[in-house]
Design a protein around this motif. Structure first.
Motif, PDB file in Angstrom:
ATOM      1  N   ILE A   1       0.846  -1.193   0.000  1.00 24.29           N
ATOM      2  CA  ILE A   1       0.000   0.000   0.000  1.00 24.29           C
ATOM      3  C   ILE A   1       0.883   1.246   0.000  1.00 24.29           C
ATOM      4  CG2 ILE A   1      -0.199   0.136   2.536  1.00 24.29           C
ATOM      5  CD1 ILE A   1      -3.185   0.907   2.057  1.00 24.29           C
ATOM      6  N   PRO A   2       0.546   2.256  -0.777  1.00 21.32           N
ATOM      7  CA  PRO A   2       1.362   3.475  -0.787  1.00 21.32           C
ATOM      8  C   PRO A   2       1.501   4.077   0.608  1.00 21.32           C
ATOM      9  CG  PRO A   2      -0.136   3.471  -2.645  1.00 21.32           C
ATOM     10  CD  PRO A   2      -0.534   2.311  -1.782  1.00 21.32           C
ATOM     11  N   LYS A   3       2.690   4.615   0.873  1.00 24.01           N
ATOM     12  CA  LYS A   3       2.960   5.198   2.186  1.00 24.01           C
ATOM     13  C   LYS A   3       1.954   6.287   2.536  1.00 24.01           C
ATOM     14  CE  LYS A   3       7.397   5.431   0.957  1.00 24.01           C
ATOM     15  NZ  LYS A   3       8.808   5.866   0.929  1.00 24.01           N
ATOM     16  N   ASP A   4       1.487   6.992   1.521  1.00 22.07           N
ATOM     17  CA  ASP A   4       0.501   8.049   1.738  1.00 22.07           C
ATOM     18  C   ASP A   4      -0.762   7.501   2.382  1.00 22.07           C
ATOM     19  OD1 ASP A   4      -0.728  10.708   1.269  1.00 22.07           O
ATOM     20  OD2 ASP A   4      -1.970   9.590  -0.137  1.00 22.07           O
ATOM     21  N   ARG A   5      -1.116   6.256   2.086  1.00 24.46           N
ATOM     22  CA  ARG A   5      -2.351   5.650   2.613  1.00 24.46           C
ATOM     23  C   ARG A   5      -2.186   5.165   4.047  1.00 24.46           C
ATOM     24  NH1 ARG A   5      -7.208   5.838  -0.697  1.00 24.46           N
ATOM     25  NH2 ARG A   5      -6.384   7.368  -2.139  1.00 24.46           N
ATOM     26  N   LEU A   6      -0.983   5.150   4.547  1.00 24.24           N
ATOM     27  CA  LEU A   6      -0.752   4.740   5.931  1.00 24.24           C
ATOM     28  C   LEU A   6      -0.775   5.943   6.877  1.00 24.24           C
ATOM     29  CD1 LEU A   6       1.999   2.022   5.445  1.00 24.24           C
ATOM     30  CD2 LEU A   6      -0.408   1.680   6.021  1.00 24.24           C
ATOM     31  N   ASN A   7      -1.348   7.031   6.401  1.00 27.27           N
ATOM     32  CA  ASN A   7      -1.559   8.222   7.221  1.00 27.27           C
ATOM     33  C   ASN A   7      -2.814   7.990   8.071  1.00 27.27           C
ATOM     34  OD1 ASN A   7      -2.252  10.706   8.304  1.00 27.27           O
ATOM     35  ND2 ASN A   7      -1.752  11.856   6.451  1.00 27.27           N
ATOM     36  N   PHE A   8      -2.610   7.599   9.334  1.00 27.31           N
ATOM     37  CA  PHE A   8      -3.731   7.208  10.185  1.00 27.31           C
ATOM     38  C   PHE A   8      -4.590   8.401  10.614  1.00 27.31           C
ATOM     39  CE2 PHE A   8      -1.055   3.542  10.321  1.00 27.31           C
ATOM     40  CZ  PHE A   8      -1.922   2.468  10.481  1.00 27.31           C
ATOM     41  N   GLN A   9      -4.090   9.607  10.443  1.00 31.46           N
ATOM     42  CA  GLN A   9      -4.901  10.783  10.727  1.00 31.46           C
ATOM     43  C   GLN A   9      -5.892  11.056   9.594  1.00 31.46           C
ATOM     44  OE1 GLN A   9      -4.559  12.216  13.757  1.00 31.46           O
ATOM     45  NE2 GLN A   9      -3.037  10.604  14.072  1.00 31.46           N
ATOM     46  N   LYS A  10      -5.562  10.567   8.418  1.00 31.09           N
ATOM     47  CA  LYS A  10      -6.378  10.838   7.228  1.00 31.09           C
ATOM     48  C   LYS A  10      -7.215   9.638   6.810  1.00 31.09           C
ATOM     49  CE  LYS A  10      -5.790  12.627   2.500  1.00 31.09           C
ATOM     50  NZ  LYS A  10      -4.785  13.048   1.492  1.00 31.09           N
ATOM     51  N   TYR A  11      -6.659   8.433   6.988  1.00 31.38           N
ATOM     52  CA  TYR A  11      -7.339   7.208   6.545  1.00 31.38           C
ATOM     53  C   TYR A  11      -7.522   6.239   7.701  1.00 31.38           C
ATOM     54  CZ  TYR A  11      -5.890   8.950   1.938  1.00 31.38           C
ATOM     55  OH  TYR A  11      -5.692   9.723   0.830  1.00 31.38           O
ATOM     56  N   ASP A  12      -8.251   5.176   7.422  1.00 34.60           N
ATOM     57  CA  ASP A  12      -8.471   4.113   8.402  1.00 34.60           C
ATOM     58  C   ASP A  12      -8.005   2.793   7.773  1.00 34.60           C
ATOM     59  OD1 ASP A  12      -9.293   2.656  10.578  1.00 34.60           O
ATOM     60  OD2 ASP A  12     -11.414   2.635  10.004  1.00 34.60           O
ATOM     61  N   PRO A  13      -6.680   2.571   7.681  1.00 33.02           N
ATOM     62  CA  PRO A  13      -6.170   1.377   6.995  1.00 33.02           C
ATOM     63  C   PRO A  13      -6.567   0.083   7.717  1.00 33.02           C
ATOM     64  CG  PRO A  13      -4.439   3.015   7.353  1.00 33.02           C
ATOM     65  CD  PRO A  13      -5.599   3.412   8.202  1.00 33.02           C
ATOM     66  N   ARG A  14      -7.029  -0.894   6.961  1.00 31.94           N
ATOM     67  CA  ARG A  14      -7.404  -2.186   7.523  1.00 31.94           C
ATOM     68  C   ARG A  14      -6.802  -3.300   6.678  1.00 31.94           C
ATOM     69  NH1 ARG A  14     -13.797  -1.570   9.241  1.00 31.94           N
ATOM     70  NH2 ARG A  14     -13.743   0.645   9.738  1.00 31.94           N
ATOM     71  N   VAL A  15      -6.422  -4.382   7.334  1.00 31.33           N
ATOM     72  CA  VAL A  15      -5.880  -5.550   6.641  1.00 31.33           C
ATOM     73  C   VAL A  15      -7.007  -6.544   6.407  1.00 31.33           C
ATOM     74  CG1 VAL A  15      -4.268  -7.484   6.772  1.00 31.33           C
ATOM     75  CG2 VAL A  15      -3.622  -5.244   7.719  1.00 31.33           C
ATOM     76  N   PHE A  16      -7.087  -7.034   5.166  1.00 29.19           N
ATOM     77  CA  PHE A  16      -8.081  -8.057   4.834  1.00 29.19           C
ATOM     78  C   PHE A  16      -7.401  -9.241   4.151  1.00 29.19           C
ATOM     79  CE2 PHE A  16     -10.786  -4.217   4.983  1.00 29.19           C
ATOM     80  CZ  PHE A  16     -11.661  -4.646   5.965  1.00 29.19           C
ATOM     81  N   GLU A  17      -8.028 -10.390   4.267  1.00 20.58           N
ATOM     82  CA  GLU A  17      -7.470 -11.624   3.722  1.00 20.58           C
ATOM     83  C   GLU A  17      -8.483 -12.335   2.841  1.00 20.58           C
ATOM     84  OE1 GLU A  17      -6.315 -13.993   7.045  1.00 20.58           O
ATOM     85  OE2 GLU A  17      -4.627 -12.708   7.593  1.00 20.58           O
ATOM     86  N   THR A  18      -7.979 -13.088   1.873  1.00 16.37           N
ATOM     87  CA  THR A  18      -8.834 -13.960   1.086  1.00 16.37           C
ATOM     88  C   THR A  18      -9.250 -15.151   1.952  1.00 16.37           C
ATOM     89  OG1 THR A  18      -6.913 -15.153   0.230  1.00 16.37           O
ATOM     90  CG2 THR A  18      -7.726 -13.286  -1.085  1.00 16.37           C
ATOM     91  N   GLY A  19     -10.176 -15.947   1.446  1.00 17.47           N
ATOM     92  CA  GLY A  19     -10.723 -17.029   2.255  1.00 17.47           C
ATOM     93  C   GLY A  19      -9.797 -18.196   2.492  1.00 17.47           C
TER      94      GLY A  19
END
Length: 358
Positions: free
Chosen positions: A71-89
């Motif tokens: 994921i782009p470093k810009d998206r790991l801005n926790f003040q701006k986004y809410d990053p979540r980890v998801f997995e396939t089944g």
């Protein structure tokens, strides 16, 4: 695909390439990928066809490399986004992982328009029987309900546990688990005036065996997960739940969801029970390729392997050969890009796949 759609796809490619390969704010995996191969994708890739420079994506990367590298470093801005980890089944092995900040929400907003065309117009409460925990589909359902300004109830579903029970031939425990789930669903429908269902086809079968949905408050069903056949669709619409709106979904954690298009938007000679899915273009793109020659597209109406390209700011995946097969279908009255139908598992892999309730 017409010239306008091709232009949109090429523009999306350029934007996503520049975002993920940006040396200051891009994805660590893709920045290193370009350096190791001595290429400059921001300069070298200007259209969809030129993604071939990157080759086919190895899905094992998403199993073994830390998820934050994609994921782009810009998206790991926790003040701006809410990053979540998801997995396939984990149907085809160790789960693949991605991170999401906005793609699921954007996909959900788009799907809401399709649901309107399927008849989901009245306000009403939802119950979600899609997998919970690390599975992105439950976030998608939340965003659909939120976009429509509706309440969603959730039942905890663990498809991996069901797969373990199937693999160990412990059908008695599996049936107990399904009964446990059904008890919760039926109680919630009866006590909470539920109007809409998010549910897998396997769990829908179980529910219809226990309850006459036409005698409940249910007015619409959104069904996804395991393979949905035209025969099952016809059975639901004409025998098990006549008068209840229905929309099938095809998708996964990596790409998001492609909804079924209402039959009124298909070609004139199409069967009313044909289930044709169209992707969230240009944010992900599905191609159907020859089962042996993965660079050769099949003709319309022919079956082939699903090749997926994901083009959003959370996830960039070029040319991933999926475990699915599908029939390539023409653009419809609603969308001017290709769709897919008759989705199933690739036969050489099928013996090792355990789908369970999802």
């Amino acid at each position: 695909m017409n010239d306008i759609e091709k232009q949109l796809l090429d523009e999306q490619v350029r934007e996503i390439i520049e975002y993920h390969f940006n040396p200051n704010s891009g994805s660590a995996f893709w920045i290193n990928f370009g350096k190791e191969r001595g290429i400059n994708p921001i300069h070298d890739i200007t259209c969809y066809e030129e993604l071939k420079i990157l080759g086919n994506f190895n899905a094992d990367n998403l199993r073994t490399i830390p998820v934050e590298h994609f994921i782009p470093k810009d998206r790991l801005n926790f003040q701006k986004y809410d990053p979540r980890v998801f997995e396939t089944g984990g149907t085809s092995g160790i789960p693949k992982r991605v991170m999401d900040t906005e793609h699921q929400k954007e996909n959900a907003v788009w799907i809401c328009d399709i649901l309107q065309k399927h008849g989901f117009r009245e306000k009403g409460k939802w119950i979600n029987l899609f997998p919970s925990g690390p599975h992105a589909v439950s976030l998608l359902t939340y965003h659909i309900a939120k976009t429509r300004e509706e309440i969603v109830y959730s039942i905890d579903i663990d498809p991996r546990w069901v797969k373990v029970l199937i693999k160990k031939n412990q059908s008695d425990i599996m049936n107990m688990y399904i009964e446990h789930v059904m008890d919760q669903v039926i109680n919630t429908i009866k006590s909470q005036d539920i109007k809409y269902l998010f549910i897998t086809s396997k769990l829908l079968e179980q529910l219809m065996m226990r309850v006459d949905l036409t005698q409940t408050s249910i007015k619409g069903i959104v069904c996804g997960g395991t393979k949905i056949t035209s025969e099952f669709y016809k059975f639901v619409k004409t025998e098990a739940a006549p008068g209840i709106d229905f929309c099938a979904l095809y998708g996964n954690t990596l790409m998001g969801v492609a909804p079924q298009v209402p039959s009124s938007y298909l070609e004139e000679n199409s069967s009313p029970w044909s289930i044709q899915y169209y992707p969230y273009f240009p944010h992900f793109y599905i191609e159907i390729v020859d089962k042996e020659d993965h660079e050769k597209y099949v003709d319309y109406g022919e079956e082939g392997r699903v090749k997926l390209t994901v083009l959003n700011k959370d996830v960039f995946i070029p040319s991933l050969l999926e475990r699915d097969v599908a029939t390539r279908v023409k653009p419809c009255k609603l969308f001017s890009w290709d769709g897919v139908a008759n989705v199933g598992s690739f036969q050489p892999l099928e013996a090792n796949l355990i789908e369970g309730v999802y």
